[in-house]
Design a protein around this motif. Structure first.
Motif, PDB file in Angstrom:
ATOM      1  N   ILE A 115      62.572  39.628  39.724  1.00  0.00           N
ATOM      2  CA  ILE A 115      61.577  41.100  39.676  1.00  0.00           C
ATOM      3  C   ILE A 115      60.599  41.638  40.933  1.00  0.00           C
ATOM      4  CG2 ILE A 115      59.894  42.531  38.375  1.00  0.00           C
ATOM      5  CD1 ILE A 115      60.960  41.518  35.899  1.00  0.00           C
ATOM      6  N   TYR A 116      59.730  40.913  41.407  1.00  0.00           N
ATOM      7  CA  TYR A 116      58.451  40.873  42.399  1.00  0.00           C
ATOM      8  C   TYR A 116      59.455  40.591  43.424  1.00  0.00           C
ATOM      9  CZ  TYR A 116      55.469  41.509  38.491  1.00  0.00           C
ATOM     10  OH  TYR A 116      54.676  42.206  37.585  1.00  0.00           O
ATOM     11  N   ALA A 117      60.373  39.364  43.415  1.00  0.00           N
ATOM     12  CA  ALA A 117      61.232  39.011  45.605  1.00  0.00           C
ATOM     13  C   ALA A 117      61.724  40.386  45.113  1.00  0.00           C
ATOM     14  CB  ALA A 117      61.920  37.827  44.623  1.00  0.00           C
ATOM     15  N   ASP A 118      62.771  41.631  44.562  1.00  0.00           N
ATOM     16  CA  ASP A 118      63.521  42.155  44.837  1.00  0.00           C
ATOM     17  C   ASP A 118      62.068  43.144  45.498  1.00  0.00           C
ATOM     18  OD1 ASP A 118      65.441  40.944  43.674  1.00  0.00           O
ATOM     19  OD2 ASP A 118      66.252  41.552  42.537  1.00  0.00           O
ATOM     20  N   LYS A 119      61.143  43.536  44.598  1.00  0.00           N
ATOM     21  CA  LYS A 119      60.340  44.254  44.305  1.00  0.00           C
ATOM     22  C   LYS A 119      59.392  44.171  46.214  1.00  0.00           C
ATOM     23  CE  LYS A 119      55.975  46.826  42.548  1.00  0.00           C
ATOM     24  NZ  LYS A 119      55.055  46.825  41.903  1.00  0.00           N
ATOM     25  N   TYR A 120      59.102  43.333  46.007  1.00  0.00           N
ATOM     26  CA  TYR A 120      58.662  42.690  47.682  1.00  0.00           C
ATOM     27  C   TYR A 120      59.066  42.472  49.170  1.00  0.00           C
ATOM     28  CZ  TYR A 120      54.248  43.870  44.835  1.00  0.00           C
ATOM     29  OH  TYR A 120      53.223  44.454  44.280  1.00  0.00           O
ATOM     30  N   SER A 121      60.509  42.381  48.845  1.00  0.00           N
ATOM     31  CA  SER A 121      61.495  42.128  49.611  1.00  0.00           C
ATOM     32  C   SER A 121      61.247  41.037  50.322  1.00  0.00           C
ATOM     33  CB  SER A 121      61.379  43.371  50.860  1.00  0.00           C
ATOM     34  OG  SER A 121      61.412  44.732  50.097  1.00  0.00           O
ATOM     35  N   TYR A 122      61.764  39.356  49.982  1.00  0.00           N
ATOM     36  CA  TYR A 122      61.614  38.425  50.403  1.00  0.00           C
ATOM     37  C   TYR A 122      62.603  37.899  48.949  1.00  0.00           C
ATOM     38  CZ  TYR A 122      58.199  36.980  46.002  1.00  0.00           C
ATOM     39  OH  TYR A 122      57.604  37.142  45.088  1.00  0.00           O
ATOM     40  N   THR A 123      63.195  36.795  49.028  1.00  0.00           N
ATOM     41  CA  THR A 123      64.404  35.807  48.446  1.00  0.00           C
ATOM     42  C   THR A 123      63.146  34.530  47.776  1.00  0.00           C
ATOM     43  OG1 THR A 123      64.781  34.222  50.032  1.00  0.00           O
ATOM     44  CG2 THR A 123      65.808  36.313  49.406  1.00  0.00           C
ATOM     45  N   ILE A 124      64.183  34.427  46.799  1.00  0.00           N
ATOM     46  CA  ILE A 124      63.426  32.679  45.749  1.00  0.00           C
ATOM     47  C   ILE A 124      64.643  31.902  46.240  1.00  0.00           C
ATOM     48  CG2 ILE A 124      61.891  34.440  44.845  1.00  0.00           C
ATOM     49  CD1 ILE A 124      63.284  33.834  41.821  1.00  0.00           C
ATOM     50  N   ASP A 125      64.353  31.141  45.942  1.00  0.00           N
ATOM     51  CA  ASP A 125      65.028  29.983  45.654  1.00  0.00           C
ATOM     52  C   ASP A 125      65.652  29.306  44.315  1.00  0.00           C
ATOM     53  OD1 ASP A 125      66.791  27.333  45.554  1.00  0.00           O
ATOM     54  OD2 ASP A 125      65.818  26.947  47.785  1.00  0.00           O
ATOM     55  N   SER A 126      66.434  29.439  43.400  1.00  0.00           N
ATOM     56  CA  SER A 126      66.717  29.174  41.634  1.00  0.00           C
ATOM     57  C   SER A 126      66.285  27.345  41.179  1.00  0.00           C
ATOM     58  CB  SER A 126      68.180  30.061  41.096  1.00  0.00           C
ATOM     59  OG  SER A 126      68.716  29.112  41.824  1.00  0.00           O
ATOM     60  N   ASN A 127      67.375  27.059  42.629  1.00  0.00           N
ATOM     61  CA  ASN A 127      66.790  25.440  42.518  1.00  0.00           C
ATOM     62  C   ASN A 127      65.605  24.799  42.854  1.00  0.00           C
ATOM     63  OD1 ASN A 127      69.499  24.569  41.854  1.00  0.00           O
ATOM     64  ND2 ASN A 127      70.171  25.524  43.909  1.00  0.00           N
ATOM     65  N   GLN A 128      65.375  25.473  43.508  1.00  0.00           N
ATOM     66  CA  GLN A 128      63.990  25.126  43.550  1.00  0.00           C
ATOM     67  C   GLN A 128      62.359  25.420  42.753  1.00  0.00           C
ATOM     68  OE1 GLN A 128      62.298  23.300  46.977  1.00  0.00           O
ATOM     69  NE2 GLN A 128      60.283  23.911  46.531  1.00  0.00           N
ATOM     70  N   GLU A 129      63.324  25.918  42.108  1.00  0.00           N
ATOM     71  CA  GLU A 129      61.921  26.304  41.502  1.00  0.00           C
ATOM     72  C   GLU A 129      62.431  25.891  40.240  1.00  0.00           C
ATOM     73  OE1 GLU A 129      59.809  29.936  40.620  1.00  0.00           O
ATOM     74  OE2 GLU A 129      60.301  28.923  43.338  1.00  0.00           O
ATOM     75  N   LEU A 130      63.561  25.482  39.973  1.00  0.00           N
ATOM     76  CA  LEU A 130      63.567  24.379  39.251  1.00  0.00           C
ATOM     77  C   LEU A 130      63.033  22.749  38.798  1.00  0.00           C
ATOM     78  CD1 LEU A 130      68.036  23.889  38.109  1.00  0.00           C
ATOM     79  CD2 LEU A 130      65.693  24.300  36.093  1.00  0.00           C
ATOM     80  N   LEU A 131      62.673  22.942  40.758  1.00  0.00           N
ATOM     81  CA  LEU A 131      62.346  21.714  41.139  1.00  0.00           C
ATOM     82  C   LEU A 131      60.669  21.851  40.523  1.00  0.00           C
ATOM     83  CD1 LEU A 131      61.252  19.130  42.857  1.00  0.00           C
ATOM     84  CD2 LEU A 131      61.491  20.410  44.553  1.00  0.00           C
ATOM     85  N   ALA A 132      59.853  23.450  41.184  1.00  0.00           N
ATOM     86  CA  ALA A 132      57.850  22.841  40.830  1.00  0.00           C
ATOM     87  C   ALA A 132      58.448  23.370  39.478  1.00  0.00           C
ATOM     88  CB  ALA A 132      58.446  24.112  41.419  1.00  0.00           C
ATOM     89  N   HIS A 133      59.063  24.182  38.481  1.00  0.00           N
ATOM     90  CA  HIS A 133      58.562  23.851  36.983  1.00  0.00           C
ATOM     91  C   HIS A 133      58.423  22.415  36.411  1.00  0.00           C
ATOM     92  CE1 HIS A 133      57.586  28.906  36.798  1.00  0.00           C
ATOM     93  NE2 HIS A 133      58.828  28.887  37.926  1.00  0.00           N
ATOM     94  N   GLY A 134      60.053  22.019  36.434  1.00  0.00           N
ATOM     95  CA  GLY A 134      60.003  21.058  36.322  1.00  0.00           C
ATOM     96  C   GLY A 134      58.691  19.590  36.235  1.00  0.00           C
ATOM     97  N   ALA A 135      58.589  19.901  38.152  1.00  0.00           N
ATOM     98  CA  ALA A 135      57.053  19.174  38.240  1.00  0.00           C
ATOM     99  C   ALA A 135      56.210  19.093  37.632  1.00  0.00           C
ATOM    100  CB  ALA A 135      57.167  18.930  40.106  1.00  0.00           C
ATOM    101  N   SER A 136      55.749  20.855  37.414  1.00  0.00           N
ATOM    102  CA  SER A 136      54.419  20.827  36.718  1.00  0.00           C
ATOM    103  C   SER A 136      54.584  20.162  35.670  1.00  0.00           C
ATOM    104  CB  SER A 136      54.287  22.347  37.278  1.00  0.00           C
ATOM    105  OG  SER A 136      54.009  23.331  38.755  1.00  0.00           O
ATOM    106  N   ASN A 137      55.239  20.722  34.773  1.00  0.00           N
ATOM    107  CA  ASN A 137      55.384  20.378  33.601  1.00  0.00           C
ATOM    108  C   ASN A 137      55.526  18.652  33.424  1.00  0.00           C
ATOM    109  OD1 ASN A 137      55.670  22.278  31.227  1.00  0.00           O
ATOM    110  ND2 ASN A 137      56.596  23.078  33.072  1.00  0.00           N
ATOM    111  N   LEU A 138      56.193  17.635  34.381  1.00  0.00           N
ATOM    112  CA  LEU A 138      56.279  16.519  34.077  1.00  0.00           C
ATOM    113  C   LEU A 138      54.680  15.686  34.306  1.00  0.00           C
ATOM    114  CD1 LEU A 138      59.430  14.088  34.404  1.00  0.00           C
ATOM    115  CD2 LEU A 138      57.271  13.030  35.808  1.00  0.00           C
ATOM    116  N   ILE A 139      54.472  16.199  36.089  1.00  0.00           N
ATOM    117  CA  ILE A 139      52.922  15.532  36.667  1.00  0.00           C
ATOM    118  C   ILE A 139      51.519  16.226  35.877  1.00  0.00           C
ATOM    119  CG2 ILE A 139      51.330  15.806  38.088  1.00  0.00           C
ATOM    120  CD1 ILE A 139      54.004  16.043  40.041  1.00  0.00           C
ATOM    121  N   SER A 140      51.655  17.265  35.525  1.00  0.00           N
ATOM    122  CA  SER A 140      50.960  17.878  34.155  1.00  0.00           C
ATOM    123  C   SER A 140      50.830  17.279  32.742  1.00  0.00           C
ATOM    124  CB  SER A 140      50.684  19.342  34.353  1.00  0.00           C
ATOM    125  OG  SER A 140      51.667  19.855  33.003  1.00  0.00           O
TER     126      SER A 140
END
Length: 524
Positions: free
Chosen positions: A317-342
């Motif tokens: 939603i916010y990537a479309d609003k502010y004209s940039y792109t996100i990587d859904s697979n990188q988001e998996l890595l980020a949230h997976g690492a956030s949960n596992l490491i924390s």
């Protein structure tokens, strides 16, 4: 084979390794382009504002997770720090999330139930809390490992199967669960938490039965807290364009309630439940009990799906609003690492949050750097300011939980517009919401996803096969029934069948084809 070998060698070369590092560590891409003069002040103000909200909200969601409040502060620090290094959502704020806290709390209560008597000594209560913290950390470890497995398989596309009606109905129904689950704390009732199917109705019945035993002191604290928090939320929404930063109603309420409880001795005179001592410093790293993983796998999967779906949809939603792109697979890595490491630091499952993400954007946040300023605020509470929250009544935290659900409740206002746009999506929304409310959050999610997939199959069965003709004076082909000025090409029947051909549509396509060609009526 030689070409394949050379291709792999090139992929492992220095430039290939640098490209991989750029893809997996987003700060290497956005930090060199950071506009220090234009963005730094906005990120600092937004980060501090979000950090101030994280403190009371983290403690409140910890109670929803059935763990001591300090672990909510840990979950508001470590995952935010990790996502800042790995995430691609520039305006995303991560940390404790009510829906995940509710799902985790239900699982924790089932895995580590409170003894039937309920009258525990101080040592027994500490042992029970330690077991519940271990179960919550194991759930974070399991959900993080599942997301990292999905990243390894490049399954970021799975976020598309959790459609917007499913996600919004899920969060709206879970908000009702949060509201009902906090009623005992609002009224000062010591009731066991209901889990499983129909838990919402069981909790309502238990509250109504025990209503004469409610505590007048805690009821008064809850009424005054809601009388402050709800109007402040409305002011922040209505005057978001005029206010330089949103009014931190939560932290003001926390300070006022703590001072009132301390000066009036409400904890000793009226038996008001308070937060108590928050341990200072950071927790020691501790590997969760891996023997619990088989037991928690069925709980970790829906938690991982909800965490990723909500985070990916917010980031989009916010990537479309502010004209940039996100990587859904990188988001998996980020949230997976956030949960596992924390989870190694006794944190419970976490994800992006609706309220703090909206707050970060309204306060002027521009990049992930705002997360570092938020971490500084939470860290200062963990290291030095924790004793100031000793006398904070738990009823105030329950009010913060309820007031933070405002956005989720107001999602129901979109239903009339959804009815006008798509009756099918409206049906998906309602089926998911009713399932979440009547059954449970995880079962409701399963029902919503299955029903959503069924509607996709049904839509492929309802397509219209049309014959096309050539529009006069053009090279365009249009359906023949649209106009009499369309010419059918002699000797050709041009059909348009706008759906994939698979075993479910094979029979219908063949029937339409035979009917258009005049076959199947005695002709060979």
């Amino acid at each position: 084979m030689c070409r394949l070998w050379r291709r792999r060698v090139r992929a492992c070369s220095g430039p290939g390794a640098w490209r991989l590092l750029l893809a997996r560590l987003p700060p290497l891409r956005w930090l060199p382009q950071y506009r220090w003069r234009a963005w730094l002040l906005g990120d600092a103000v937004a980060g501090v504002t979000v950090g101030i909200v994280h403190v009371p909200q983290g403690m409140a969601f910890a109670l929803l997770t059935s763990v001591p409040p300090v672990f909510g502060l840990y979950t508001s620090f470590f995952p935010v720090l990790i996502y800042t290094l790995l995430g691609t959502g520039r305006h995303l704020s991560t940390g404790t999330f009510a829906v995940l806290s509710l799902m985790t709390g239900s699982a924790v209560e089932r895995l580590v139930p409170e003894p039937l008597g309920g009258n525990l000594s101080g040592i027994e209560r500490e042992q029970l809390d330690a077991q519940r913290v271990g179960a919550a950390a194991a759930l974070a470890f399991g959900s993080g490992a599942l997301m990292l497995g999905m990243f390894a398989l490049q399954l970021g596309v799975l976020s598309t199967f959790l459609s917007e009606p499913v996600v919004k109905a899920l969060t709206s129904g879970a908000a009702l669960h949060v509201l009902v689950s906090q009623l005992p704390s609002l009224l000062g009732l010591r009731l066991p938490r209901q889990i499983g199917c129909f838990a919402l109705f069981k909790t309502l019945a238990a509250v109504l039965t025990a209503l004469p035993q409610s505590s007048p002191a805690e009821l008064t604290i809850s009424a005054l807290s809601l009388a402050l928090l709800v109007p402040v939320k409305e002011l922040n929404v209505r005057f978001r364009d005029r206010l330089p930063t949103p009014i931190p109603g939560e932290i003001v309420m926390v300070l006022l309630a703590s001072v009132l409880c301390f000066t009036s001795s409400l904890d000793t005179r009226y038996n008001v439940q308070i937060v108590g001592l928050l341990p200072g410093g950071l927790p020691q790293p501790l590997l969760p009990n891996l023997a619990e993983l088989p037991r928690i796998l069925d709980d970790s999967l829906p938690i991982a799906l909800v965490a990723f779906a909500v985070s990916a949809s917010l980031a989009s939603i916010y990537a479309d609003k502010y004209s940039y792109t996100i990587d859904s697979n990188q988001e998996l890595l980020a949230h997976g690492a956030s949960n596992l490491i924390s989870s190694l630091f006794s944190c419970f499952p976490n994800s992006a949050t609706l309220a703090t993400t909206s707050l970060l954007v309204d306060a002027g946040g521009n990049t992930q750097l705002a997360g570092l300023f938020s971490c500084v605020v939470v860290l200062s509470v963990l290291l030095w300011l924790g004793p100031f929250f000793y006398y904070l009544p738990k009823a105030v935290l329950a009010c913060i939980n309820i007031s933070s659900m405002r956005q989720m409740f107001f999602q129901m206002q979109e239903l009339p517009q959804l009815w006008r746009i798509s009756r099918m999506d409206f049906a998906v929304w309602m089926v998911t919401w009713v399932s979440v409310v009547t059954l449970s959050v995880d079962l409701g999610l399963a029902v919503g996803v299955v029903f959503s997939m069924m509607t996709v199959v049904c839509r492929t069965q309802r397509v219209q096969c049309v014959a096309l003709g050539l529009a006069e004076g053009t090279e365009l082909y249009r359906p023949l029934q649209e106009s009499h000025k369309l010419l059918q090409v002699p000797g050709l029947c041009i059909l348009s069948y706008p759906t994939p051909l698979y075993f479910g549509t094979r029979g219908q396509f063949r029937h339409n084809l035979e009917w258009r060609l005049g076959l199947g009526r005695g002709k060979v």
